[in-house]
Design a protein around this motif. Structure first.
Motif, PDB file in Angstrom:
ATOM      1  N   ALA A 243     -18.297 -22.567  31.937  1.00  0.00           N
ATOM      2  CA  ALA A 243     -18.416 -23.826  32.910  1.00  0.00           C
ATOM      3  C   ALA A 243     -18.870 -23.088  34.207  1.00  0.00           C
ATOM      4  O   ALA A 243     -18.902 -24.402  34.814  1.00  0.00           O
ATOM      5  CB  ALA A 243     -17.612 -24.877  32.118  1.00  0.00           C
ATOM      6  N   ALA A 244     -18.322 -22.314  34.762  1.00  0.00           N
ATOM      7  CA  ALA A 244     -18.181 -21.940  36.056  1.00  0.00           C
ATOM      8  C   ALA A 244     -20.040 -21.329  36.350  1.00  0.00           C
ATOM      9  O   ALA A 244     -20.021 -21.717  37.304  1.00  0.00           O
ATOM     10  CB  ALA A 244     -17.305 -20.971  36.214  1.00  0.00           C
ATOM     11  N   GLY A 245     -20.729 -20.854  35.716  1.00  0.00           N
ATOM     12  CA  GLY A 245     -22.006 -19.702  35.724  1.00  0.00           C
ATOM     13  C   GLY A 245     -21.823 -18.704  37.011  1.00  0.00           C
ATOM     14  O   GLY A 245     -22.508 -18.709  37.352  1.00  0.00           O
ATOM     15  N   LEU A 246     -20.721 -17.839  36.816  1.00  0.00           N
ATOM     16  CA  LEU A 246     -20.780 -16.752  37.923  1.00  0.00           C
ATOM     17  C   LEU A 246     -20.732 -15.402  36.677  1.00  0.00           C
ATOM     18  O   LEU A 246     -20.534 -16.079  35.489  1.00  0.00           O
ATOM     19  CB  LEU A 246     -19.518 -16.904  38.326  1.00  0.00           C
ATOM     20  N   LYS A 247     -21.607 -14.649  37.118  1.00  0.00           N
ATOM     21  CA  LYS A 247     -21.526 -13.412  36.887  1.00  0.00           C
ATOM     22  C   LYS A 247     -20.282 -13.313  36.181  1.00  0.00           C
ATOM     23  O   LYS A 247     -19.981 -12.232  35.323  1.00  0.00           O
ATOM     24  CB  LYS A 247     -21.822 -12.441  37.676  1.00  0.00           C
ATOM     25  N   VAL A 248     -19.394 -13.019  36.785  1.00  0.00           N
ATOM     26  CA  VAL A 248     -17.940 -12.470  36.672  1.00  0.00           C
ATOM     27  C   VAL A 248     -17.269 -13.130  35.523  1.00  0.00           C
ATOM     28  O   VAL A 248     -17.212 -12.942  33.984  1.00  0.00           O
ATOM     29  CB  VAL A 248     -16.717 -12.397  37.417  1.00  0.00           C
ATOM     30  N   THR A 249     -17.165 -14.752  34.483  1.00  0.00           N
ATOM     31  CA  THR A 249     -17.161 -15.704  33.911  1.00  0.00           C
ATOM     32  C   THR A 249     -17.947 -15.285  32.857  1.00  0.00           C
ATOM     33  O   THR A 249     -17.282 -15.452  31.628  1.00  0.00           O
ATOM     34  CB  THR A 249     -16.972 -16.744  34.886  1.00  0.00           C
ATOM     35  N   PHE A 250     -19.121 -15.283  32.914  1.00  0.00           N
ATOM     36  CA  PHE A 250     -19.995 -15.246  31.967  1.00  0.00           C
ATOM     37  C   PHE A 250     -19.711 -14.203  31.076  1.00  0.00           C
ATOM     38  O   PHE A 250     -19.454 -13.752  29.858  1.00  0.00           O
ATOM     39  CB  PHE A 250     -21.643 -15.225  32.163  1.00  0.00           C
ATOM     40  N   GLU A 251     -19.639 -12.930  32.019  1.00  0.00           N
ATOM     41  CA  GLU A 251     -19.566 -11.105  31.089  1.00  0.00           C
ATOM     42  C   GLU A 251     -17.752 -11.080  30.919  1.00  0.00           C
ATOM     43  O   GLU A 251     -18.401 -10.844  29.746  1.00  0.00           O
ATOM     44  CB  GLU A 251     -19.443 -10.402  32.237  1.00  0.00           C
ATOM     45  N   GLN A 252     -17.036 -12.114  31.053  1.00  0.00           N
ATOM     46  CA  GLN A 252     -15.546 -12.343  30.980  1.00  0.00           C
ATOM     47  C   GLN A 252     -15.705 -13.444  29.455  1.00  0.00           C
ATOM     48  O   GLN A 252     -15.404 -12.586  28.317  1.00  0.00           O
ATOM     49  CB  GLN A 252     -14.105 -13.002  31.083  1.00  0.00           C
ATOM     50  N   ALA A 253     -16.654 -13.750  29.611  1.00  0.00           N
ATOM     51  CA  ALA A 253     -15.557 -14.945  27.895  1.00  0.00           C
ATOM     52  C   ALA A 253     -17.287 -13.898  27.131  1.00  0.00           C
ATOM     53  O   ALA A 253     -16.433 -14.107  26.047  1.00  0.00           O
ATOM     54  CB  ALA A 253     -17.097 -16.386  28.575  1.00  0.00           C
ATOM     55  N   LEU A 254     -17.952 -13.594  27.457  1.00  0.00           N
ATOM     56  CA  LEU A 254     -19.157 -12.556  26.245  1.00  0.00           C
ATOM     57  C   LEU A 254     -17.604 -10.942  25.949  1.00  0.00           C
ATOM     58  O   LEU A 254     -18.057 -11.480  24.752  1.00  0.00           O
ATOM     59  CB  LEU A 254     -19.621 -11.453  26.514  1.00  0.00           C
ATOM     60  N   ASP A 255     -17.020 -11.000  26.646  1.00  0.00           N
ATOM     61  CA  ASP A 255     -15.962  -9.746  26.418  1.00  0.00           C
ATOM     62  C   ASP A 255     -14.497 -10.256  25.688  1.00  0.00           C
ATOM     63  O   ASP A 255     -14.368  -9.259  24.494  1.00  0.00           O
ATOM     64  CB  ASP A 255     -15.299  -9.238  27.918  1.00  0.00           C
ATOM     65  N   CYS A 256     -14.204 -11.661  25.323  1.00  0.00           N
ATOM     66  CA  CYS A 256     -13.993 -12.413  25.424  1.00  0.00           C
ATOM     67  C   CYS A 256     -13.829 -12.476  23.627  1.00  0.00           C
ATOM     68  O   CYS A 256     -13.313 -13.062  22.764  1.00  0.00           O
ATOM     69  CB  CYS A 256     -12.449 -12.937  25.102  1.00  0.00           C
ATOM     70  N   LEU A 257     -15.165 -12.528  23.030  1.00  0.00           N
ATOM     71  CA  LEU A 257     -15.788 -13.281  21.884  1.00  0.00           C
ATOM     72  C   LEU A 257     -15.404 -12.359  20.328  1.00  0.00           C
ATOM     73  O   LEU A 257     -15.513 -10.958  20.863  1.00  0.00           O
ATOM     74  CB  LEU A 257     -17.293 -13.161  21.839  1.00  0.00           C
ATOM     75  N   GLY A 258     -14.791 -12.792  19.825  1.00  0.00           N
ATOM     76  CA  GLY A 258     -14.468 -11.673  18.272  1.00  0.00           C
ATOM     77  C   GLY A 258     -16.303 -11.781  17.804  1.00  0.00           C
ATOM     78  O   GLY A 258     -17.096 -12.056  18.388  1.00  0.00           O
ATOM     79  N   VAL A 259     -16.248 -10.800  16.919  1.00  0.00           N
ATOM     80  CA  VAL A 259     -17.278 -10.719  16.129  1.00  0.00           C
ATOM     81  C   VAL A 259     -18.533 -12.080  15.419  1.00  0.00           C
ATOM     82  O   VAL A 259     -17.658 -12.491  14.520  1.00  0.00           O
ATOM     83  CB  VAL A 259     -17.074  -9.477  14.421  1.00  0.00           C
ATOM     84  N   GLY A 260     -19.471 -11.779  15.953  1.00  0.00           N
ATOM     85  CA  GLY A 260     -20.335 -12.549  15.775  1.00  0.00           C
ATOM     86  C   GLY A 260     -19.910 -14.579  16.625  1.00  0.00           C
ATOM     87  O   GLY A 260     -20.464 -15.380  16.258  1.00  0.00           O
ATOM     88  N   GLY A 261     -19.119 -14.251  17.350  1.00  0.00           N
ATOM     89  CA  GLY A 261     -19.196 -15.585  18.471  1.00  0.00           C
ATOM     90  C   GLY A 261     -19.918 -15.877  18.895  1.00  0.00           C
ATOM     91  O   GLY A 261     -21.188 -15.152  19.312  1.00  0.00           O
ATOM     92  N   ARG A 262     -19.538 -16.922  19.376  1.00  0.00           N
ATOM     93  CA  ARG A 262     -20.829 -17.811  20.586  1.00  0.00           C
ATOM     94  C   ARG A 262     -20.815 -17.946  21.778  1.00  0.00           C
ATOM     95  O   ARG A 262     -19.185 -18.628  21.639  1.00  0.00           O
ATOM     96  CB  ARG A 262     -21.379 -18.866  19.647  1.00  0.00           C
ATOM     97  N   LEU A 263     -21.329 -17.562  22.690  1.00  0.00           N
ATOM     98  CA  LEU A 263     -21.243 -17.700  24.208  1.00  0.00           C
ATOM     99  C   LEU A 263     -22.089 -19.041  24.406  1.00  0.00           C
ATOM    100  O   LEU A 263     -23.108 -18.927  24.367  1.00  0.00           O
ATOM    101  CB  LEU A 263     -20.882 -16.520  25.326  1.00  0.00           C
ATOM    102  N   ILE A 264     -21.594 -20.501  25.158  1.00  0.00           N
ATOM    103  CA  ILE A 264     -22.435 -21.114  25.489  1.00  0.00           C
ATOM    104  C   ILE A 264     -22.095 -21.527  27.026  1.00  0.00           C
ATOM    105  O   ILE A 264     -21.730 -21.807  28.077  1.00  0.00           O
ATOM    106  CB  ILE A 264     -22.192 -22.571  24.853  1.00  0.00           C
ATOM    107  N   SER A 265     -23.494 -21.141  27.187  1.00  0.00           N
ATOM    108  CA  SER A 265     -23.442 -20.803  29.189  1.00  0.00           C
ATOM    109  C   SER A 265     -23.924 -22.424  29.846  1.00  0.00           C
ATOM    110  O   SER A 265     -25.342 -23.386  29.175  1.00  0.00           O
ATOM    111  CB  SER A 265     -25.433 -20.102  29.704  1.00  0.00           C
ATOM    112  N   VAL A 266     -23.183 -22.974  30.630  1.00  0.00           N
ATOM    113  CA  VAL A 266     -23.639 -24.080  30.917  1.00  0.00           C
ATOM    114  C   VAL A 266     -23.614 -24.811  32.265  1.00  0.00           C
ATOM    115  O   VAL A 266     -23.927 -24.892  33.066  1.00  0.00           O
ATOM    116  CB  VAL A 266     -22.059 -25.060  30.331  1.00  0.00           C
ATOM    117  N   GLY A 267     -22.620 -23.766  32.586  1.00  0.00           N
ATOM    118  CA  GLY A 267     -22.326 -23.634  34.370  1.00  0.00           C
ATOM    119  C   GLY A 267     -23.638 -22.701  34.934  1.00  0.00           C
ATOM    120  O   GLY A 267     -24.385 -22.496  34.685  1.00  0.00           O
TER     121      GLY A 267
END
Length: 347
Positions: A243-267
């Protein structure tokens, strides 16, 4: 009725804005004139001012999270009456694309965004299309109704439509401000567990716990991924919302996904995150989705949830300022003064 009204006006050539006297607009066929009660200040409003969003009109009235009462019906409008309490949709279909021509207005290919492609509601009056209106239940305060059109409905669309969060899925939310707060609440409403809030601000993290998060972690913590693993019993996240839309938040969120996880970019921002190697992405089967907005019927769903006590957004109204102090509200949001969820203006 007077002939003029007070309205905020943003000038694209200079990037400046201020309160001006302008003619009260007249509703055309299929339109209504709304006496604005409240209108929220959103980060996308700031993005127009700072140039992150393209400037579509030479001069425009900003503000797209509004509520009010119908002051006048345009020709041909039926089913509505003067005095009805309403929320206008924060966008309108173009009516000329292939989807609009076949009646699929919700899937318009060239949706026109309120306060960008046409005048918004940081003003005493606003003209809206009648088909895009939502009636406000009698027991829902108009100040809460205003933020349903974006601050709550965009998270609803992200959680229910784009994220497709299912009961029992693990969810993480990066950035728990105006959008992220409501993602936390709605993810809890649909049965996600556990819900992990990630934010740099300890005050905001504590608030997230009070509003429904099961855990709240500091985004600067070098052991963040390890803590997410511990909180989810090693599953990591099924769905992560940035929900922040920053490079660091996007990459952290992607890194914390499990196998087959979904990242939703809102910010949204102008920053450009990376996704790592294509091999890692393919092997992990992680998915990345961009999300924008909602469907008009979502506002009605949310209004009923609030009316019936299923969704409490009473704490989401951080402050109400008169229209003449719009610059103060913009500055407070931009600088996170008081860590607001939503600041409203009252024309």
């Amino acid at each position: 009725m007077a002939e003029t009204m007070r309205a905020e006006r943003f000038h694209a050539d200079t990037g400046e804005y201020g309160i001006e006297d302008v003619p009260i607009p007249e509703p055309g066929p299929g339109e209504v004139l709304i006496k604005v009660a409240f209108c929220g200040i959103c980060h996308s409003d700031l993005s127009l001012i700072d140039g992150t969003f393209p400037r579509m009109l030479p001069v425009v009235t900003q503000g797209h999270e509004a509520s009010g009462t119908i002051a006048e019906l345009g020709p041909g409008v039926t089913g509505w009456s003067e005095g009805d309490r309403v929320i206008p949709a924060a966008g309108r279909p173009c009516m000329v694309c292939r989807n609009c021509r076949r009646g699929a207005f919700n899937d318009c290919l060239n949706i026109q965004l309120m306060a960008f492609a046409y005048d918004g509601a940081w003003a005493e009056y606003h003209v809206a299309q009648a088909p895009g209106l939502t009636k406000v239940p009698d027991n829902v305060p108009l100040e809460q109704a205003a933020i349903l059109a974006d601050a709550v409905s965009t998270p609803y669309g992200a959680v229910v439509r784009t994220g497709k969060v299912a009961v029992g899925e693990t969810v993480g939310v990066w950035g728990v401000g105006g959008i992220g707060t409501h993602i936390v609440q709605l993810a809890r409403l649909v049965g996600a567990v556990p819900i992990i809030a990630v934010d740099i601000n300890p005050v905001v993290r504590e608030r997230a716990l009070e509003l429904g998060a099961d855990h709240a972690f500091d985004s600067r913590d070098p052991d963040l991924a390890k803590k997410v693993a511990e909180a989810t019993d090693g599953r990591m996240l099924d769905v992560a919302f940035d929900a922040a839309g920053l490079k660091v938040t996007f990459e952290q969120a992607l890194d914390c996904l499990g196998v087959g996880g979904r990242l939703i970019s809102v910010g949204m921002s102008g920053q450009e995150p990376g996704i790592g190697s294509t091999a890692a992405l393919g092997l992990s089967r992680k998915q990345v989705f961009g999300h924008l907005g909602y469907k008009p019927e979502d506002i009605g769903t949310l209004a009923e949830l609030v009316s019936r006590g299923r969704l409490d957004i009473s704490r989401s109204i951080s402050e109400i300022l008169p229209l003449e102090r719009i610059a103060e509200g913009i500055e407070k949001l931009e600088n996170h003064v008081g860590d607001p969820i939503r600041i409203l203006v009252q024309p």
